[in-house]
Scaffold this active site. Structure first.
Site, PDB file in Angstrom:
ATOM      1  N   CYS A  90      -3.107   1.029   6.889  1.00 19.48           N
ATOM      2  CA  CYS A  90      -3.108   0.343   8.189  1.00 19.48           C
ATOM      3  C   CYS A  90      -3.814   1.194   9.224  1.00 19.48           C
ATOM      4  O   CYS A  90      -4.460   0.685  10.129  1.00 19.48           O
ATOM      5  CB  CYS A  90      -1.678   0.025   8.626  1.00 19.48           C
ATOM      6  SG  CYS A  90      -0.617   1.454   8.762  1.00 19.48           S
ATOM      7  N   GLU A 112       5.465  -4.138  11.737  1.00 17.78           N
ATOM      8  CA  GLU A 112       4.350  -3.184  11.664  1.00 17.78           C
ATOM      9  C   GLU A 112       3.239  -3.920  10.948  1.00 17.78           C
ATOM     10  O   GLU A 112       3.310  -4.111   9.751  1.00 17.78           O
ATOM     11  CB  GLU A 112       4.722  -1.970  10.827  1.00 17.78           C
ATOM     12  CG  GLU A 112       6.079  -1.410  11.117  1.00 17.78           C
ATOM     13  CD  GLU A 112       6.497  -0.394  10.055  1.00 17.78           C
ATOM     14  OE1 GLU A 112       5.870  -0.293   8.997  1.00 17.78           O
ATOM     15  OE2 GLU A 112       7.448   0.315  10.335  1.00 17.78           O
ATOM     16  N   ASN A 158       0.800  -1.240   0.000  1.00 20.33           N
ATOM     17  CA  ASN A 158       0.000   0.000   0.000  1.00 20.33           C
ATOM     18  C   ASN A 158       0.831   1.288   0.000  1.00 20.33           C
ATOM     19  O   ASN A 158       0.392   2.300  -0.538  1.00 20.33           O
ATOM     20  CB  ASN A 158      -1.046  -0.017   1.123  1.00 20.33           C
ATOM     21  CG  ASN A 158      -0.451  -0.107   2.503  1.00 20.33           C
ATOM     22  OD1 ASN A 158       0.720  -0.468   2.665  1.00 20.33           O
ATOM     23  ND2 ASN A 158      -1.239   0.210   3.497  1.00 20.33           N
TER      24      ASN A 158
HETATM   25  P1  NAP Z   1       1.334  -8.985   3.225  1.00 20.37           P
HETATM   26  O1  NAP Z   1       0.519  -9.843   2.345  1.00 20.37           O
HETATM   27  O2  NAP Z   1       1.621  -9.454   4.607  1.00 20.37           O
HETATM   28  O3  NAP Z   1       2.704  -8.715   2.440  1.00 20.37           O
HETATM   29  C1  NAP Z   1       3.681  -7.866   2.969  1.00 20.37           C
HETATM   30  C2  NAP Z   1       5.028  -8.222   2.392  1.00 20.37           C
HETATM   31  O4  NAP Z   1       5.400  -9.538   2.820  1.00 20.37           O
HETATM   32  C3  NAP Z   1       5.083  -8.250   0.864  1.00 20.37           C
HETATM   33  O5  NAP Z   1       6.304  -7.710   0.453  1.00 20.37           O
HETATM   34  C4  NAP Z   1       5.024  -9.744   0.564  1.00 20.37           C
HETATM   35  O6  NAP Z   1       5.597 -10.080  -0.691  1.00 20.37           O
HETATM   36  C5  NAP Z   1       5.865 -10.279   1.698  1.00 20.37           C
HETATM   37  N1  NAP Z   1       5.697 -11.698   1.982  1.00 20.37           N
HETATM   38  C6  NAP Z   1       4.686 -12.522   1.671  1.00 20.37           C
HETATM   39  N2  NAP Z   1       4.930 -13.764   2.132  1.00 20.37           N
HETATM   40  C7  NAP Z   1       6.125 -13.730   2.753  1.00 20.37           C
HETATM   41  C8  NAP Z   1       6.922 -14.678   3.449  1.00 20.37           C
HETATM   42  N3  NAP Z   1       6.538 -15.939   3.610  1.00 20.37           N
HETATM   43  N4  NAP Z   1       8.093 -14.276   3.970  1.00 20.37           N
HETATM   44  C9  NAP Z   1       8.517 -12.999   3.836  1.00 20.37           C
HETATM   45  N5  NAP Z   1       7.805 -12.054   3.190  1.00 20.37           N
HETATM   46  C10 NAP Z   1       6.619 -12.408   2.660  1.00 20.37           C
HETATM   47  O7  NAP Z   1       0.658  -7.535   3.381  1.00 20.37           O
HETATM   48  P2  NAP Z   1       0.057  -6.578   2.244  1.00 20.37           P
HETATM   49  O8  NAP Z   1      -1.214  -7.159   1.739  1.00 20.37           O
HETATM   50  O9  NAP Z   1       1.130  -6.220   1.279  1.00 20.37           O
HETATM   51  O10 NAP Z   1      -0.251  -5.260   3.092  1.00 20.37           O
HETATM   52  C11 NAP Z   1      -1.448  -5.067   3.782  1.00 20.37           C
HETATM   53  C12 NAP Z   1      -1.262  -5.287   5.270  1.00 20.37           C
HETATM   54  O11 NAP Z   1      -0.189  -4.478   5.738  1.00 20.37           O
HETATM   55  C13 NAP Z   1      -2.476  -4.845   6.079  1.00 20.37           C
HETATM   56  O12 NAP Z   1      -2.744  -5.802   7.067  1.00 20.37           O
HETATM   57  C14 NAP Z   1      -2.032  -3.522   6.692  1.00 20.37           C
HETATM   58  O13 NAP Z   1      -2.719  -3.187   7.866  1.00 20.37           O
HETATM   59  C15 NAP Z   1      -0.588  -3.786   6.922  1.00 20.37           C
HETATM   60  N6  NAP Z   1       0.167  -2.545   7.038  1.00 20.37           N
HETATM   61  C16 NAP Z   1       0.656  -2.200   8.283  1.00 20.37           C
HETATM   62  C17 NAP Z   1       1.324  -0.993   8.441  1.00 20.37           C
HETATM   63  C18 NAP Z   1       1.856  -0.589   9.793  1.00 20.37           C
HETATM   64  O14 NAP Z   1       2.692   0.308   9.832  1.00 20.37           O
HETATM   65  N7  NAP Z   1       1.421  -1.187  10.889  1.00 20.37           N
HETATM   66  C19 NAP Z   1       1.500  -0.140   7.347  1.00 20.37           C
HETATM   67  C20 NAP Z   1       0.988  -0.528   6.100  1.00 20.37           C
HETATM   68  C21 NAP Z   1       0.327  -1.741   5.963  1.00 20.37           C
HETATM   69  P3  NAP Z   1       4.647 -10.465  -1.949  1.00 20.37           P
HETATM   70  O15 NAP Z   1       3.923  -9.218  -2.287  1.00 20.37           O
HETATM   71  O16 NAP Z   1       5.598 -10.918  -2.964  1.00 20.37           O
HETATM   72  O17 NAP Z   1       3.727 -11.555  -1.473  1.00 20.37           O
END
Ligand code: NAP
Length: 496
Positions: A298, A264, A169
């Site tokens: 988030c 995060e 995002n």
């Molecule tokens: P995600 O599906 O958890 O993916 C995040 C990252 O992890 C991507 O780069 C993804 O790569 C990678 N990834 C996937 N599987 C992995 C594994 N087994 N080992 C290591 N890395 C792996 O999250 P998203 O859909 O991109 O983002 C949305 C989420 O992020 C929401 O829950 C949101 O609340 C949270 N978020 C939190 C914050 C905060 O500061 N707290 C800020 C922004 C977003 P691929 O894309 O290649 O799968």
């Protein structure tokens, strides 16, 4: 234009290369990962699927580069970061174009993300100079039983190689929030961009390349997280992981070895609206907080907890503002743009269906075209509905009506997430007491939850994360303390 001009070295035919040893390279795997445009649902870009062997080489180079970088004077490290920030801002239009195409970010917000990222890097360089130049000096006789014969000097030193994994995002901003602190502190940095957002990340990395950082200090490994993620996060040469994303972070934390983790993760940020609140202010913040970037933040407002006595009035004001939101493609700067993927849209639809079947009241007609979802406010939500607890990451917002402050606080604290929350009231005493009672990393009084400004501390509790970030906290987290103790001879020592 993405992949053109100063960025032309990054692309080979129609596949973006990965970045290692200061060069753009083709993976020996011959495999690629396709990035779909969320608006058209057709392939937009392709990136390399890196191999484990390539990852091993990247870590070897990172380790070697880091040893020299740690000895590079702090002011020189800061200068290099300032150069990268300037180049990033100069190229904001090309990078924003990639953000529009691969994560459907509205055009104006995409440019803002790049500019904000440049500012973050510059601030990090300055803050690094301030906090890394200071240490601590202790004298032993302040502790019982000790003479004044030991002098302890402590300062901060780098951890080694930091692995950075941002989400889709804010792929640029959340990548530089890890890269900047890691580099100013003297670490090397290996970036694994999110697949949706990878091309924006690679453009950003090219700006660091153009700024002239040493070879191997920064690298970008592309490939699906589900395929290459475990190999990266469990790699023995990783000295710190800074991850932003969803539940994946919880799995990484369980598997990671004994290294510092910055996690995060998701949020279900509650907005408590009391009877005495300024309802116009609350309604504006609920719409801005709940629907900006189609709710894919988030810190989006993800549940409204409104006192029954004012709920009808508040809902009417929110509905009037929702009616004015524009829905359409990111290129037209629409307020609501397609969500990132079809599976994400299906998940959101599942939450909406569950709420409808259990009797929630809808103020807008449910409408979906591919990944584009029209904004809805779901009223009279009860705790037995999934939407009361789960993070939709889409333009759908539940309203739960409450009778007491305690009921609102209980709902907020009963959630697995604990990222941010907010409260609207004109009574500052009540606001502070409620903020104290809300078990979240941050509480905003009379404003929607927000991550920025980027130097504010930012943290989640429970399933929302580990550690605290914000520029200062991230620099500190990516260092460890090293002490040197000077042992003076005893009292019998002859000085003359
Ligand atoms: P995600 O599906 O958890 O993916 C995040 C990252 O992890 C991507 O780069 C993804 O790569 C990678 N990834 C996937 N599987 C992995 C594994 N087994 N080992 C290591 N890395 C792996 O999250 P998203 O859909 O991109 O983002 C949305 C989420 O992020 C929401 O829950 C949101 O609340 C949270 N978020 C939190 C914050 C905060 O500061 N707290 C800020 C922004 C977003 P691929 O894309 O290649 O799968």
């Amino acid at each position: 234009m993405a992949g053109k001009g100063v960025f032309k070295d990054m692309i080979d035919g129609e596949v973006y290369k990965y970045y290692a040893d200061g060069e753009w390279k083709r993976s020996a795997s011959g495999g690629t990962v396709s990035i779909l445009n969320p608006s058209t649902r057709k392939p937009q870009y392709k990136v390399q699927a890196c191999t484990q062997d390539e990852v091993n080489k990247i870590f070897d180079s990172a380790k070697a580069a880091q040893k020299l970088w740690a000895k590079t004077p702090l002011w020189k490290r800061a200068e290099a970061l300032h150069r990268a920030a300037a180049i990033l801002k100069e190229n904001k239009v090309a990078i924003a174009e990639a953000l529009v195409k691969e994560v459907a970010k509205p055009q104006k917000d995409a440019v803002t993300e790049v500019v904000r990222s440049g500012d973050l890097i510059s601030y990090t360089a300055e803050e690094g100079i301030r906090i890394l130049s200071e240490g601590k000096f202790l004298v032993s006789d302040s502790f019982p039983g000790n003479d004044r014969n030991k002098l302890c000097m402590s300062s901060k030193i780098p951890l080694g190689v930091v692995l950075a994994i941002p989400p889709f995002n804010y792929p640029v901003n959340l990548a530089v929030s890890k890269i900047g602190p890691a580099l100013i502190a003297g670490n090397a940095l290996v970036l694994k961009p999110p697949t949706q957002g990878a091309v924006s990340c690679l453009h950003m990395v090219h700006c660091f390349h153009l700024a002239g950082f040493p070879k191997g200090l920064i690298s970008a490994v592309t490939g699906k997280g589900s395929e290459i993620g475990d190999f990266l996060t469990m790699h023995p040469m990783v000295n710190c992981i800074s991850f932003t994303g969803g539940d994946t972070g919880i799995a990484i934390a369980r598997k990671a070895s004994m290294i510092p983790l910055q996690m995060e993760l998701g949020g279900k940020d509650a907005c408590i609206v009391l009877e005495d609140a300024d309802l116009d202010l609350a309604a504006s913040n609920i719409v801005k907080g709940g629907y900006s970037y189609s709710g894919q933040r988030c810190t989006a407002v993800k549940v409204v907890l409104a006192f029954e006595s004012i709920a009808d009035m508040l809902v009417a004001k929110v509905n009037a503002k929702i009616a004015k939101l524009t829905v359409g493609p990111p290129e037209e700067d629409s307020d609501i743009t397609p969500v990132v993927s079809e599976s994400s849209a299906n998940f959101i639809e599942g939450l909406v269906k569950d709420a409808r079947e259990k009797g929630a009241k809808f103020h807008q007609e449910w409408k979906r075209d591919g990944n584009l979802i029209w904004p809805v406010l779901i009223d009279h939500v009860r705790p037995d509905m999934r939407i009361a607890w789960e993070e939709p990451f889409g333009p759908v917002l539940p309203v739960i009506r409450i009778k007491t402050v305690e009921e609102g606080i209980h709902h907020c604290n009963a959630n697995n997430f604990g990222l941010q929350g907010c409260v609207f009231t004109k009574d500052i005493n009540k606001a502070i007491m409620i903020a104290d009672a809300m078990e979240t990393g941050t509480v905003q009084i009379n404003s929607a939850p927000a991550r920025g400004p980027d130097h504010f501390p930012f943290q989640g509790i429970r399933d929302s994360g580990i550690g605290s970030q914000g520029i200062t906290n991230s620099i500190n987290m990516m260092t460890k303390i090293k002490s040197t103790v000077i042992n003076l001879p005893g009292a019998s020592y002859q000085m003359g």
